[in-house]
Design a protein around this motif. Structure first.
Motif, short mmCIF file in Angstrom:
data_model
loop_
_atom_site.label_atom_id
_atom_site.label_comp_id
_atom_site.label_asym_id
_atom_site.label_seq_id
_atom_site.Cartn_x
_atom_site.Cartn_y
_atom_site.Cartn_z
N GLY A 54 0.82 -1.20 0.00
CA GLY A 54 0.00 0.00 0.00
C GLY A 54 0.85 1.25 0.00
O GLY A 54 1.73 1.43 -0.84
N ASP A 55 0.62 2.15 0.96
CA ASP A 55 1.41 3.37 1.07
C ASP A 55 2.63 3.16 1.96
O ASP A 55 3.28 4.11 2.37
N ARG A 56 2.94 1.91 2.25
CA ARG A 56 4.11 1.57 3.05
C ARG A 56 4.89 0.48 2.33
O ARG A 56 4.42 -0.10 1.37
N PHE A 57 6.10 0.24 2.79
CA PHE A 57 6.81 -0.91 2.27
C PHE A 57 7.47 -1.66 3.42
O PHE A 57 7.80 -1.10 4.45
N ALA A 58 7.57 -2.97 3.23
CA ALA A 58 8.08 -3.86 4.27
C ALA A 58 9.50 -4.27 3.91
O ALA A 58 9.79 -4.61 2.76
N ASP A 105 18.65 -13.34 13.79
CA ASP A 105 17.26 -13.05 14.15
C ASP A 105 16.67 -12.19 13.04
O ASP A 105 17.31 -11.28 12.54
N ARG A 106 15.45 -12.51 12.65
CA ARG A 106 14.82 -11.78 11.55
C ARG A 106 13.69 -10.93 12.08
O ARG A 106 13.03 -11.27 13.04
N ARG A 107 13.47 -9.81 11.41
CA ARG A 107 12.36 -8.92 11.73
C ARG A 107 11.92 -8.21 10.46
O ARG A 107 12.68 -8.09 9.50
N ILE A 108 10.68 -7.75 10.48
CA ILE A 108 10.12 -7.02 9.35
C ILE A 108 9.87 -5.59 9.80
O ILE A 108 9.18 -5.35 10.79
N LEU A 109 10.47 -4.64 9.10
CA LEU A 109 10.27 -3.22 9.40
C LEU A 109 9.28 -2.65 8.39
O LEU A 109 9.40 -2.87 7.19
N LEU A 110 8.27 -1.92 8.87
CA LEU A 110 7.31 -1.25 8.00
C LEU A 110 7.69 0.22 7.92
O LEU A 110 7.74 0.91 8.94
N LEU A 111 7.94 0.70 6.72
CA LEU A 111 8.34 2.09 6.50
C LEU A 111 7.25 2.82 5.74
O LEU A 111 6.64 2.27 4.82
N ASP A 112 7.01 4.08 6.13
CA ASP A 112 6.07 4.94 5.44
C ASP A 112 6.73 5.41 4.14
O ASP A 112 7.86 5.89 4.14
N ALA A 113 6.03 5.25 3.02
CA ALA A 113 6.60 5.59 1.72
C ALA A 113 6.84 7.09 1.56
O ALA A 113 7.75 7.50 0.86
N ARG A 114 6.04 7.92 2.19
CA ARG A 114 6.18 9.38 2.04
C ARG A 114 7.31 9.95 2.88
O ARG A 114 8.08 10.78 2.43
N SER A 115 7.40 9.51 4.14
CA SER A 115 8.40 10.11 5.04
C SER A 115 9.68 9.30 5.13
O SER A 115 10.72 9.83 5.49
N GLY A 116 9.60 7.99 4.83
CA GLY A 116 10.78 7.14 4.94
C GLY A 116 11.07 6.69 6.37
O GLY A 116 12.10 6.11 6.63
N ARG A 117 10.15 6.97 7.30
CA ARG A 117 10.35 6.60 8.71
C ARG A 117 9.77 5.22 9.00
O ARG A 117 8.80 4.80 8.39
N VAL A 118 10.36 4.56 9.99
CA VAL A 118 9.85 3.27 10.44
C VAL A 118 8.58 3.51 11.24
O VAL A 118 8.58 4.27 12.20
N VAL A 119 7.48 2.87 10.83
CA VAL A 119 6.20 3.05 11.51
C VAL A 119 5.75 1.78 12.23
O VAL A 119 4.76 1.81 12.95
N GLY A 120 6.46 0.69 12.04
CA GLY A 120 6.10 -0.54 12.72
C GLY A 120 7.18 -1.59 12.57
O GLY A 120 8.07 -1.48 11.73
#
Length: 92
Positions: free
Chosen positions: A58-62, A71-86
């Motif tokens: 959507g409007d984010r990328f994983a 150890d693995r993790r998935i970071l959700l980044l906001d496509a507009r700001s480039g900040r980690v949101v989750g």
């Protein structure tokens, strides 16, 4: 008769202007118009960590990240700001 000529010319101009506006809106919504570049995204990863994959959501990328201790993790980044949101940390 003079008023009729004025009305015909004015309506012709309005038809042309409306057509140009309609074509511009169709091109813009179809993705033909560039609205601006997105800011670069910066991830602060620990030493030895690496990015395994990136996927749009959507409007984010994983971003799938593997840490130095595997150890693995998935970071959700906001496509507009480039900040980690989750962040998602899968359980073993």
């Amino acid at each position: 008769m003079r008023a009729l000529k004025f009305l015909v010319v004015a309506m012709g101009v309005m038809i042309v202007a409306g057509t140009v506006t309609l074509v511009a809106l169709i091109v813009q919504r179809a993705g033909g118009a560039v609205t601006g570049a997105l800011p670069p995204a910066t991830l602060d990863l620990p030493a030895g960590a690496r990015i395994l994959s990136v996927s749009g959501a959507g409007d984010r990328f994983a971003v799938l990240v593997e840490g130095p201790a595997e150890d693995r993790r998935i970071l959700l980044l906001d496509a507009r700001s480039g900040r980690v949101v989750g962040e998602v940390r899968p359980r073993p």
